[in-house]
Design an enzyme around this catalytic site. Structure first.
Site, PDB file in Angstrom:
ATOM      1  N   ASN A  37       0.865  -1.182   0.000  1.00  0.00           N
ATOM      2  CA  ASN A  37       0.000   0.000   0.000  1.00  0.00           C
ATOM      3  C   ASN A  37       0.901   1.231   0.000  1.00  0.00           C
ATOM      4  O   ASN A  37       1.477   1.592   1.017  1.00  0.00           O
ATOM      5  CB  ASN A  37      -0.902  -0.005   1.238  1.00  0.00           C
ATOM      6  CG  ASN A  37      -1.753   1.254   1.342  1.00  0.00           C
ATOM      7  OD1 ASN A  37      -1.881   2.020   0.381  1.00  0.00           O
ATOM      8  ND2 ASN A  37      -2.338   1.475   2.505  1.00  0.00           N
ATOM      9  N   TRP A  38       1.028   1.861  -1.161  1.00  0.00           N
ATOM     10  CA  TRP A  38       1.951   2.995  -1.295  1.00  0.00           C
ATOM     11  C   TRP A  38       1.412   4.267  -0.665  1.00  0.00           C
ATOM     12  O   TRP A  38       2.144   5.243  -0.518  1.00  0.00           O
ATOM     13  CB  TRP A  38       2.257   3.245  -2.777  1.00  0.00           C
ATOM     14  CG  TRP A  38       2.990   2.127  -3.452  1.00  0.00           C
ATOM     15  CD1 TRP A  38       3.347   0.924  -2.915  1.00  0.00           C
ATOM     16  CD2 TRP A  38       3.454   2.114  -4.804  1.00  0.00           C
ATOM     17  NE1 TRP A  38       4.002   0.151  -3.848  1.00  0.00           N
ATOM     18  CE2 TRP A  38       4.083   0.854  -5.022  1.00  0.00           C
ATOM     19  CE3 TRP A  38       3.404   3.027  -5.862  1.00  0.00           C
ATOM     20  CZ2 TRP A  38       4.653   0.503  -6.242  1.00  0.00           C
ATOM     21  CZ3 TRP A  38       3.963   2.673  -7.077  1.00  0.00           C
ATOM     22  CH2 TRP A  38       4.592   1.425  -7.269  1.00  0.00           C
ATOM     23  N   LYS A  39       0.128   4.288  -0.353  1.00  0.00           N
ATOM     24  CA  LYS A  39      -0.519   5.478   0.224  1.00  0.00           C
ATOM     25  C   LYS A  39      -0.257   6.695  -0.676  1.00  0.00           C
ATOM     26  O   LYS A  39      -0.173   6.552  -1.893  1.00  0.00           O
ATOM     27  CB  LYS A  39      -0.062   5.687   1.670  1.00  0.00           C
ATOM     28  CG  LYS A  39      -0.291   4.439   2.531  1.00  0.00           C
ATOM     29  CD  LYS A  39      -0.065   4.670   4.002  1.00  0.00           C
ATOM     30  CE  LYS A  39      -0.280   3.382   4.781  1.00  0.00           C
ATOM     31  NZ  LYS A  39      -0.147   3.573   6.244  1.00  0.00           N
ATOM     32  N   HIS A  53      -9.547   1.287   5.202  1.00  0.00           N
ATOM     33  CA  HIS A  53      -8.263   1.477   5.887  1.00  0.00           C
ATOM     34  C   HIS A  53      -8.455   2.448   7.049  1.00  0.00           C
ATOM     35  O   HIS A  53      -9.261   3.378   6.995  1.00  0.00           O
ATOM     36  CB  HIS A  53      -7.225   2.022   4.907  1.00  0.00           C
ATOM     37  CG  HIS A  53      -5.829   1.971   5.428  1.00  0.00           C
ATOM     38  ND1 HIS A  53      -5.334   2.911   6.313  1.00  0.00           N
ATOM     39  CD2 HIS A  53      -4.814   1.088   5.204  1.00  0.00           C
ATOM     40  CE1 HIS A  53      -4.082   2.613   6.596  1.00  0.00           C
ATOM     41  NE2 HIS A  53      -3.741   1.515   5.950  1.00  0.00           N
ATOM     42  N   GLU A  87      -6.861   4.860   8.077  1.00  0.00           N
ATOM     43  CA  GLU A  87      -6.670   6.278   7.757  1.00  0.00           C
ATOM     44  C   GLU A  87      -7.913   6.860   7.105  1.00  0.00           C
ATOM     45  O   GLU A  87      -8.246   8.030   7.328  1.00  0.00           O
ATOM     46  CB  GLU A  87      -5.433   6.426   6.862  1.00  0.00           C
ATOM     47  CG  GLU A  87      -4.155   6.120   7.613  1.00  0.00           C
ATOM     48  CD  GLU A  87      -2.983   5.720   6.727  1.00  0.00           C
ATOM     49  OE1 GLU A  87      -1.906   5.445   7.292  1.00  0.00           O
ATOM     50  OE2 GLU A  87      -3.146   5.666   5.492  1.00  0.00           O
ATOM     51  N   GLU A  98      -5.167  -4.516  10.846  1.00  0.00           N
ATOM     52  CA  GLU A  98      -4.177  -3.461  11.036  1.00  0.00           C
ATOM     53  C   GLU A  98      -4.408  -2.804  12.390  1.00  0.00           C
ATOM     54  O   GLU A  98      -5.263  -1.925  12.516  1.00  0.00           O
ATOM     55  CB  GLU A  98      -4.276  -2.433   9.913  1.00  0.00           C
ATOM     56  CG  GLU A  98      -5.704  -2.090   9.474  1.00  0.00           C
ATOM     57  CD  GLU A  98      -5.777  -0.815   8.675  1.00  0.00           C
ATOM     58  OE1 GLU A  98      -4.776  -0.450   8.051  1.00  0.00           O
ATOM     59  OE2 GLU A  98      -6.834  -0.175   8.708  1.00  0.00           O
ATOM     60  N   GLY A 149       2.449   2.993  10.908  1.00  0.00           N
ATOM     61  CA  GLY A 149       3.285   4.163  10.722  1.00  0.00           C
ATOM     62  C   GLY A 149       4.045   4.587  11.958  1.00  0.00           C
ATOM     63  O   GLY A 149       4.658   5.650  11.980  1.00  0.00           O
ATOM     64  N   SER A 171       3.098  -2.273  10.329  1.00  0.00           N
ATOM     65  CA  SER A 171       4.551  -2.097  10.358  1.00  0.00           C
ATOM     66  C   SER A 171       5.317  -3.409  10.189  1.00  0.00           C
ATOM     67  O   SER A 171       6.255  -3.698  10.922  1.00  0.00           O
ATOM     68  CB  SER A 171       4.989  -1.392  11.658  1.00  0.00           C
ATOM     69  OG  SER A 171       4.456  -0.086  11.725  1.00  0.00           O
TER      70      SER A 171
END
Length: 260
Positions: free
Chosen positions: A6-8, A96, A98, A168, A174, A214
């Protein structure tokens, strides 16, 4: 075993193309060392055509990081499932943490998107996870079960290749912190039990459950060795081909030594 990146919101298009090229080169040169490891990368929307082209000759699926729950309409800035399907996307990340935190996405909204993804032959990667406060309060299992139930209500699957669930722990995303392998396994077992109740044992046992907090090359083997952890949803470590492929090497080692 699935290793998903997942490159975000990272890299511009030339950088994203270069990263995809490096992944393709690494896979082409050492494919024999990867065993039965599957790959998926989820770059930003604007990268998708270039990344798919760069990965055309290697076995790497391409997914998006989110999508709208409607086919079309006056939703400025959004992207629909038909749009993603039209450029060859295979999967889409939904729910997700976020998105839930910054955009107040609810389980009902994730559910609508998951149903839409299935309607357009996209594999939904449904993300669930608890905050540190919820874990400390002893609510982690309840919170995650509620998210699974809410996100997957009325979402049917005919085979295990039509759904992915990613756990997650929000407190490990992060931060450089990672759940201990035993903690991650315990929650994956909770999710697996929930899926068995929903879909039956045969299908649920084959739905890939990914760990998404992570994961790095140095801790991947311990996490991936757990019986209910079937891969990783990789964040920062997916932004360098060497670390992304390094996690894949650990996954291949697990498959070779344990058959998991």
């Amino acid at each position: 075993m699935l290793v998903a990146g997942n490159w975000k919101m990272n890299t511009d298009v030339p950088e994203g193309r270069a990263l995809a090229d490096a992944i393709a080169e690494g896979l082409s040169s050492t494919a024999a060392d990867r065993g039965d490891v599957d790959f998926l990368v989820c770059p930003p929307y604007v990268h998708l055509p270039a990344v798919r082209e760069a990965l055309a000759d290697v076995p790497v699926a391409v997914g998006a990081q989110d999508m709208h729950a409607q086919d079309e309409g006056a939703y400025t800035g959004d992207v629909s499932a038909p749009m993603l399907s039209s450029i060859g996307c295979d999967a889409v990340i939904l729910g997700h943490s976020e998105r839930r935190t910054y955009y107040d996405e609810t389980d009902a909204e994730v559910n609508a998107k998951a149903q839409q993804a299935r309607a357009h032959d996209l594999v939904p990667i449904v993300c669930v996870g608890e905050t540190l406060e919820q874990r400390k309060a002893g609510e982690a299992d309840t919170v995650v079960r509620s998210q699974v139930d809410g996100a997957l209500s009325d979402v049917s699957i005919d085979g295990a290749d039509e759904l992915i669930v990613a756990y997650e722990p929000i407190w490990a995303i992060g931060t450089g912190e990672s759940a201990a392998a035993e903690q991650a396994q315990a929650m994956h077992a909770v999710i697996r039990d929930d899926l068995r109740e929903r879909y039956g044992g045969d299908a649920a046992d084959e739905v890939p459950l990914l760990y998404g907090g992570s994961m790095k090359p140095h801790n991947a083997y311990g996490l991936l060795s757990q019986p209910d952890i079937d891969g990783g949803l990789i964040g920062s470590a997916s932004l360098e081909a060497e670390s992304f492929l390094g996690i894949a090497e650990k996954a291949a080692e697990v498959l070779e030594t344990s058959g998991h």
